[in-house]
Enzyme design. Sequence first.
Site, PDB file in Angstrom:
ATOM      1  N   THR A   1      -3.941 118.228   5.985  1.00 59.87           N
ATOM      2  CA  THR A   1      -3.418 117.966   4.636  1.00 59.87           C
ATOM      3  C   THR A   1      -4.559 117.507   3.728  1.00 59.87           C
ATOM      4  O   THR A   1      -4.314 116.978   2.653  1.00 59.87           O
ATOM      5  CB  THR A   1      -2.350 116.847   4.668  1.00 59.87           C
ATOM      6  OG1 THR A   1      -2.913 115.697   5.316  1.00 59.87           O
ATOM      7  CG2 THR A   1      -1.097 117.291   5.396  1.00 59.87           C
TER       8      THR A   1
ATOM      9  N   HIS B   1      -0.274 123.615  -0.508  1.00 61.32           N
ATOM     10  CA  HIS B   1      -0.943 122.431  -1.083  1.00 61.32           C
ATOM     11  C   HIS B   1       0.044 121.569  -1.891  1.00 61.32           C
ATOM     12  O   HIS B   1      -0.110 121.392  -3.096  1.00 61.32           O
ATOM     13  CB  HIS B   1      -2.138 122.860  -1.964  1.00 61.32           C
ATOM     14  CG  HIS B   1      -3.168 121.764  -2.115  1.00 61.32           C
ATOM     15  ND1 HIS B   1      -4.516 122.015  -2.290  1.00 61.32           N
ATOM     16  CD2 HIS B   1      -3.052 120.411  -2.126  1.00 61.32           C
ATOM     17  CE1 HIS B   1      -5.166 120.866  -2.408  1.00 61.32           C
ATOM     18  NE2 HIS B   1      -4.296 119.881  -2.303  1.00 61.32           N
TER      19      HIS B   1
ATOM     20  N   GLU C   1      -8.775 128.610  -0.811  1.00 59.46           N
ATOM     21  CA  GLU C   1      -7.505 128.527  -1.513  1.00 59.46           C
ATOM     22  C   GLU C   1      -7.535 129.258  -2.852  1.00 59.46           C
ATOM     23  O   GLU C   1      -8.512 129.090  -3.571  1.00 59.46           O
ATOM     24  CB  GLU C   1      -7.240 127.025  -1.765  1.00 59.46           C
ATOM     25  CG  GLU C   1      -5.828 126.609  -1.521  1.00 59.46           C
ATOM     26  CD  GLU C   1      -5.726 125.095  -1.456  1.00 59.46           C
ATOM     27  OE1 GLU C   1      -6.137 124.526  -0.428  1.00 59.46           O
ATOM     28  OE2 GLU C   1      -5.254 124.513  -2.418  1.00 59.46           O
TER      29      GLU C   1
ATOM     30  N   ARG D   1      -8.567 118.933   3.135  1.00 63.37           N
ATOM     31  CA  ARG D   1      -9.230 120.003   2.396  1.00 63.37           C
ATOM     32  C   ARG D   1      -9.482 121.163   3.347  1.00 63.37           C
ATOM     33  O   ARG D   1      -9.959 120.962   4.481  1.00 63.37           O
ATOM     34  CB  ARG D   1     -10.568 119.535   1.814  1.00 63.37           C
ATOM     35  CG  ARG D   1     -10.453 118.705   0.554  1.00 63.37           C
ATOM     36  CD  ARG D   1      -9.872 119.478  -0.629  1.00 63.37           C
ATOM     37  NE  ARG D   1      -9.769 118.654  -1.829  1.00 63.37           N
ATOM     38  CZ  ARG D   1      -8.693 117.955  -2.196  1.00 63.37           C
ATOM     39  NH1 ARG D   1      -7.595 117.988  -1.443  1.00 63.37           N
ATOM     40  NH2 ARG D   1      -8.698 117.237  -3.307  1.00 63.37           N
TER      41      ARG D   1
ATOM     42  N   GLY E   1       1.030 118.345  -0.813  1.00 60.48           N
ATOM     43  CA  GLY E   1       0.996 116.971  -0.288  1.00 60.48           C
ATOM     44  C   GLY E   1       1.540 115.942  -1.262  1.00 60.48           C
ATOM     45  O   GLY E   1       2.299 115.050  -0.878  1.00 60.48           O
TER      46      GLY E   1
ATOM     47  N   ARG F   1     -14.976 107.992  10.564  1.00 63.15           N
ATOM     48  CA  ARG F   1     -15.831 108.801   9.674  1.00 63.15           C
ATOM     49  C   ARG F   1     -16.506 109.916  10.461  1.00 63.15           C
ATOM     50  O   ARG F   1     -17.733 109.928  10.631  1.00 63.15           O
ATOM     51  CB  ARG F   1     -16.882 107.933   8.983  1.00 63.15           C
ATOM     52  CG  ARG F   1     -17.632 108.716   7.897  1.00 63.15           C
ATOM     53  CD  ARG F   1     -18.714 107.883   7.263  1.00 63.15           C
ATOM     54  NE  ARG F   1     -18.154 106.835   6.430  1.00 63.15           N
ATOM     55  CZ  ARG F   1     -18.738 105.661   6.218  1.00 63.15           C
ATOM     56  NH1 ARG F   1     -19.877 105.362   6.809  1.00 63.15           N
ATOM     57  NH2 ARG F   1     -18.176 104.773   5.421  1.00 63.15           N
TER      58      ARG F   1
ATOM     59  N   PHE G   1      -9.747 106.995   8.385  1.00 61.11           N
ATOM     60  CA  PHE G   1      -8.880 105.813   8.470  1.00 61.11           C
ATOM     61  C   PHE G   1      -8.713 105.210   7.085  1.00 61.11           C
ATOM     62  O   PHE G   1      -8.723 104.008   6.875  1.00 61.11           O
ATOM     63  CB  PHE G   1      -9.451 104.796   9.472  1.00 61.11           C
ATOM     64  CG  PHE G   1      -8.438 103.799   9.956  1.00 61.11           C
ATOM     65  CD1 PHE G   1      -7.273 104.226  10.575  1.00 61.11           C
ATOM     66  CD2 PHE G   1      -8.641 102.434   9.777  1.00 61.11           C
ATOM     67  CE1 PHE G   1      -6.326 103.303  11.012  1.00 61.11           C
ATOM     68  CE2 PHE G   1      -7.707 101.508  10.221  1.00 61.11           C
ATOM     69  CZ  PHE G   1      -6.549 101.942  10.832  1.00 61.11           C
ATOM     70  N   GLY G   2      -8.590 106.092   6.093  1.00 57.77           N
ATOM     71  CA  GLY G   2      -8.333 105.655   4.719  1.00 57.77           C
ATOM     72  C   GLY G   2      -6.845 105.454   4.494  1.00 57.77           C
ATOM     73  O   GLY G   2      -6.055 105.362   5.442  1.00 57.77           O
ATOM     74  N   ARG G   3      -6.486 105.413   3.225  1.00 52.37           N
ATOM     75  CA  ARG G   3      -5.080 105.122   2.874  1.00 52.37           C
ATOM     76  C   ARG G   3      -4.101 106.109   3.501  1.00 52.37           C
ATOM     77  O   ARG G   3      -3.070 105.724   4.057  1.00 52.37           O
ATOM     78  CB  ARG G   3      -4.915 105.164   1.344  1.00 52.37           C
ATOM     79  CG  ARG G   3      -5.566 104.010   0.623  1.00 52.37           C
ATOM     80  CD  ARG G   3      -5.574 104.291  -0.870  1.00 52.37           C
ATOM     81  NE  ARG G   3      -6.484 105.386  -1.145  1.00 52.37           N
ATOM     82  CZ  ARG G   3      -7.627 105.274  -1.822  1.00 52.37           C
ATOM     83  NH1 ARG G   3      -7.970 104.120  -2.327  1.00 52.37           N
ATOM     84  NH2 ARG G   3      -8.400 106.309  -2.004  1.00 52.37           N
ATOM     85  N   ILE G   4      -4.418 107.401   3.387  1.00 54.61           N
ATOM     86  CA  ILE G   4      -3.455 108.413   3.850  1.00 54.61           C
ATOM     87  C   ILE G   4      -3.393 108.419   5.374  1.00 54.61           C
ATOM     88  O   ILE G   4      -2.310 108.526   5.968  1.00 54.61           O
ATOM     89  CB  ILE G   4      -3.806 109.796   3.277  1.00 54.61           C
ATOM     90  CG1 ILE G   4      -3.701 109.774   1.736  1.00 54.61           C
ATOM     91  CG2 ILE G   4      -2.853 110.869   3.836  1.00 54.61           C
ATOM     92  CD1 ILE G   4      -4.244 111.030   1.039  1.00 54.61           C
TER      93      ILE G   4
HETATM   94  C1  GLV Z   1      -4.833 116.890  -3.852  1.00 52.69           C
HETATM   95  O1  GLV Z   1      -5.283 117.618  -3.011  1.00 52.69           O
HETATM   96  C2  GLV Z   1      -5.497 115.723  -4.327  1.00 52.69           C
HETATM   97  O2  GLV Z   1      -6.688 115.514  -4.024  1.00 52.69           O
HETATM   98  O3  GLV Z   1      -4.847 114.953  -5.057  1.00 52.69           O
HETATM   99  C1  GLV Z   2      -7.088 109.060   0.123  1.00 56.17           C
HETATM  100  O1  GLV Z   2      -6.583 108.612  -0.881  1.00 56.17           O
HETATM  101  C2  GLV Z   2      -7.328 108.275   1.315  1.00 56.17           C
HETATM  102  O2  GLV Z   2      -7.977 107.227   1.187  1.00 56.17           O
HETATM  103  O3  GLV Z   2      -6.875 108.663   2.398  1.00 56.17           O
END
Ligand code: GLV
Ligand code: GLV
Length: 331
Positions: free
Chosen positions: A243, A292, A274, A245, A294, A178, A155-158
């Site tokens: 998206t 990769h 990868e 790892r 994103g 988490r 539940f981070g930024r992305i």
């Molecule tokens: C890409 O995978 C990044 O971590 O910026």
């Molecule tokens: C990555 O930057 C995240 O917090 O999802």
Amino acid sequence: MTEHPTFLVTTPLPEPGMQMLRGAGTVDVPDATLDRDGLAHACASGRYDVVVSQLRDRFDADLLAHARIRGVANYAVGYDNIDVDAATAHAIMVGNTPGVLTDATADVAMLLILATARRAVEADAYVRAGRFDGWKPELLLGQDVSGRVLGLAGFGRIARATARRALGFGMTVLFAPRPPADRPVTDAELGEFAGRVEHVQWDELVRRSDFLSLHIPLTDDTHHLVDAGTFRAMQPTSILINTARGPIVDETALVTALADGEIAGAGLDVYEDEPALAPGLAERPNAVLLPHVGSATVRVRSEMARLCAANAIEMAAGRRPPHPVNPDAWQ
Ligand code: GLV
Ligand code: GLV
């Protein structure tokens, strides 16, 4: 403090970043990609103040123990290529590039949700092969997105930017902040999402998601978080989106799950080993595979380059960088 710092740039950044580095010091770009020993040798040479690195550059504990550098400015938001505890132990600051790539990466998560649900890659190949001979009631039927359940691991930024998009598409959004454990999420952290998304445990997320999308860092706890048991617990109509790892997913188990119909599809931007793919993955018609990308927009990559260069320049001067990963490294 170094008056005229030297930067080792393992792979040239987009020009805005290179310009900033050249304005601040000497920039050294190796003629060929440095392998692990080449990188270790360069770091130990004492010639460089800061290394500007890529995800494929691995900074292990041994390399860091011998490194005579002030910092590593990683051109990425993730930093699982760097042993951060070892860097901190050796007073090496690590910087990353968060924030600027959040929306672009969430766009790719949404792109993979739509492309897998509506079979966009198969459909495109069908048209190009000259097989499209007119509208048919049952041609290339896919799955709905609206009204379905999106489960976010993280539940981070992305993750939050992906939630925003999914709510706009009329999806129901669940999240496990988490996984595989849990952590409290306050109302303040929920913010705009209060009452609009549901906090659940990881096993419930796996069971209930029509689309299970990963937005967590790669750590010892998340390595192979999604494995054969996860696929068995998912619904046969479910789709996995990654998206984040590659090694969070057991990719060999994923190929089996896709082939046996344990899940319906996968949309991947990252891979376990990868750039290699697990045997059989490229043959699965129900997988959408991106290289990769994103954060790969012209604007975002320039912003990342500026941020990465700013981190490098500040670290070279002995100042705290704008985005430190281990701010205590110099204490
Ligand atoms: C890409 O995978 C990044 O971590 O910026
Ligand atoms: C990555 O930057 C995240 O917090 O999802």
